[in-house]
Design an enzyme around this catalytic site. Structure first.
Site, mmCIF file in Angstrom:
data_model
loop_
_atom_site.group_PDB
_atom_site.id
_atom_site.type_symbol
_atom_site.label_atom_id
_atom_site.label_comp_id
_atom_site.label_asym_id
_atom_site.label_seq_id
_atom_site.Cartn_x
_atom_site.Cartn_y
_atom_site.Cartn_z
ATOM 1 N N GLU A 1 -5.663 8.397 10.294
ATOM 2 C CA GLU A 1 -4.258 8.312 10.731
ATOM 3 C C GLU A 1 -4.019 9.088 12.017
ATOM 4 O OE1 GLU A 1 -1.361 8.786 7.637
ATOM 5 O OE2 GLU A 1 -2.309 7.244 6.408
ATOM 6 N N CYS B 1 -4.207 -1.234 -2.084
ATOM 7 C CA CYS B 1 -4.377 0.218 -2.163
ATOM 8 C C CYS B 1 -5.323 0.476 -3.319
ATOM 9 C CB CYS B 1 -3.021 0.869 -2.417
ATOM 10 S SG CYS B 1 -3.080 2.637 -2.727
ATOM 11 N N ASN B 2 -6.384 1.211 -3.060
ATOM 12 C CA ASN B 2 -7.358 1.472 -4.122
ATOM 13 C C ASN B 2 -6.742 2.295 -5.244
ATOM 14 O OD1 ASN B 2 -10.489 0.844 -3.447
ATOM 15 N ND2 ASN B 2 -9.242 0.938 -1.625
ATOM 16 N N THR B 3 -5.940 3.289 -4.856
ATOM 17 C CA THR B 3 -5.359 4.164 -5.876
ATOM 18 C C THR B 3 -4.410 3.375 -6.772
ATOM 19 O OG1 THR B 3 -5.532 5.980 -4.291
ATOM 20 C CG2 THR B 3 -4.140 6.341 -6.216
ATOM 21 N N ASP C 1 0.858 -1.178 0.000
ATOM 22 C CA ASP C 1 0.000 0.000 0.000
ATOM 23 C C ASP C 1 0.899 1.235 0.000
ATOM 24 O OD1 ASP C 1 -2.407 1.598 0.362
ATOM 25 O OD2 ASP C 1 -1.759 1.883 2.425
ATOM 26 N N SER C 2 0.275 2.400 -0.217
ATOM 27 C CA SER C 2 1.022 3.652 -0.142
ATOM 28 C C SER C 2 1.494 3.941 1.285
ATOM 29 C CB SER C 2 0.119 4.791 -0.617
ATOM 30 O OG SER C 2 -1.070 4.790 0.139
ATOM 31 N N TYR D 1 -0.697 8.411 -2.297
ATOM 32 C CA TYR D 1 -0.774 8.170 -3.734
ATOM 33 C C TYR D 1 -2.013 8.870 -4.336
ATOM 34 C CZ TYR D 1 2.672 4.287 -3.701
ATOM 35 O OH TYR D 1 3.792 3.505 -3.613
ATOM 36 N N GLY D 2 -2.971 9.146 -3.472
ATOM 37 C CA GLY D 2 -4.298 9.592 -3.931
ATOM 38 C C GLY D 2 -4.306 10.923 -4.645
ATOM 39 N N CYS E 1 -11.419 3.248 -0.463
ATOM 40 C CA CYS E 1 -10.121 3.703 0.017
ATOM 41 C C CYS E 1 -9.791 2.854 1.244
ATOM 42 C CB CYS E 1 -10.181 5.183 0.382
ATOM 43 S SG CYS E 1 -8.665 5.782 1.140
ATOM 44 N N THR E 2 -8.541 2.467 1.317
ATOM 45 C CA THR E 2 -8.122 1.538 2.384
ATOM 46 C C THR E 2 -8.509 1.975 3.798
ATOM 47 O OG1 THR E 2 -6.026 2.724 2.237
ATOM 48 C CG2 THR E 2 -6.144 0.548 1.206
ATOM 49 N N HIS E 3 -8.466 3.292 4.040
ATOM 50 C CA HIS E 3 -8.689 3.773 5.410
ATOM 51 C C HIS E 3 -10.150 3.736 5.841
ATOM 52 C CE1 HIS E 3 -4.741 5.300 4.471
ATOM 53 N NE2 HIS E 3 -4.596 5.847 5.663
HETATM 54 N N1 DGL Z 1 -4.180 3.736 0.289
HETATM 55 C C1 DGL Z 1 -4.803 4.804 -0.453
HETATM 56 C C2 DGL Z 1 -6.040 4.272 -1.186
HETATM 57 O O1 DGL Z 1 -6.609 3.255 -0.838
HETATM 58 C C3 DGL Z 1 -5.181 5.953 0.443
HETATM 59 C C4 DGL Z 1 -4.021 6.795 0.887
HETATM 60 C C5 DGL Z 1 -3.299 7.471 -0.255
HETATM 61 O O2 DGL Z 1 -3.810 8.422 -0.864
HETATM 62 O O3 DGL Z 1 -2.193 7.029 -0.548
HETATM 63 O O4 DGL Z 1 -6.459 4.849 -2.136
#
Ligand code: DGL
Length: 271
Positions: free
Chosen positions: A152, A73-75, A10-11, A42-43, A184-186
């Site tokens: 976070e 990671c979704n992005t 993940d990012s 990454y978003g 999104c992961t969070h």
């Molecule tokens: N992990 C990213 C996602 O799921 C969220 C955090 C980011 O922007 O890197 O898109």
């Protein structure tokens, strides 16, 4: 059967929500997790950049002899999965496809909401998957970047998070949306708040949960699962970061019921 680890990346810390679901569903597997703490988020980045970062991480994970890779990671899944699949001969699972499929199966009204980073929303990737599963489905997206920082910062059950959720989700009010993808992961970390604000008539789809299911299926199909229990004295989970191992371990405590000490820092640009 294979004892080799599954690589998960993940990012940053968010992919730990995916790792949590993987461990729950596949407890006999070994995992190597990489969090790109030096280059998160990454978003807000371009497709080219996220793809370059993701490929470096894939090469790093391959150097650890992983048997499969979960892009947690979704992005990165939205922007880089196709090029990773095309370039590397390795089973790769992203979080977008499983979430889209479940959402398509869940909606009755044919109108789905998507919340995620700016990059995920503007990539159009969820639309294209939904279109293949169920043409005619309508998707309304809303970027919710502040949720990432709130999680976070540990603002899980917090009036500030509720207020931000009200503002973000107000765009869905008065529509016939009956399903929202937490893209999104969070976001699964604040699922209760999102559910309360969205209302009980809305079903929330957690791509992390669906990804763990897809991973299990893929391992079974390829005969790659590990059925043997991992010896108690063996380290079943290894964590690597590109920066800030202490911050990673501190935030990871919010995400995982494991204590993560000793995340190793590596020079990801060298891969
Ligand atoms: N992990 C990213 C996602 O799921 C969220 C955090 C980011 O922007 O890197 O898109």
């Amino acid at each position: 059967m294979s004892r080799r680890p599954i690589g998960v990346f993940d990012s940053g810390v968010g992919g730990l929500t995916v790792l949590k679901e993987l461990i729950r569903r596949l407890p006999n597997e070994r995992y190597v997790y990489f969090g790109d703490m030096a280059r998160t988020p990454y978003g807000t980045k371009s497709k080219e950049t996220v793809t370059r970062f993701s490929k470096q991480i894939v090469r790093f994970l391959l150097s650890l002899d992983v048997k499969a890779i979960v892009v947690a990671c979704n992005t990165a899944s939205a922007m880089a999965l196709d090029s990773i699949e095309a370039e590397y001969d390795m089973p790769v699972i992203g979080v977008v496809k499983p979430g889209a499929k479940t959402a398509a199966d869940t909606t009755k009204t044919g109108h789905i909401g998507l919340i995620g980073t700016e990059a995920t929303i503007s990539s159009g990737i969820y639309e294209s998957y939904l279109d293949t599963y169920s043409p005619g489905i309508h998707l309304s997206g809303k970027a919710c970047p502040l949720f990432v920082s709130l999680v976070e910062e540990g603002c899980i059950e917090d009036p500030v998070t509720t207020e931000i959720a009200r503002r973000y989700l107000s765009v869905f009010k008065g529509t016939d949306i009956d399903t929202i993808i937490m893209g999104c992961t969070h976001f699964p970390m604040i699922e209760d708040t999102i559910q309360r604000v969205a209302g009980n008539h809305v079903k929330l789809v957690n791509p992390a949960f669906e990804t763990a299911k897809s991973t299990q299926k893929m391992l079974e199909e390829r005969n790659l699962e590990n059925d043997e229990e991992i010896p108690v004295d063996e380290e079943a989970y290894r964590f690597y970061v590109s920066d800030a191992p202490d911050r990673f371990s501190r935030i990871a405590d919010i995400f995982l019921p494991l204590s993560i000490s000793g995340a190793k820092q590596i020079a990801i640009e060298e891969y």
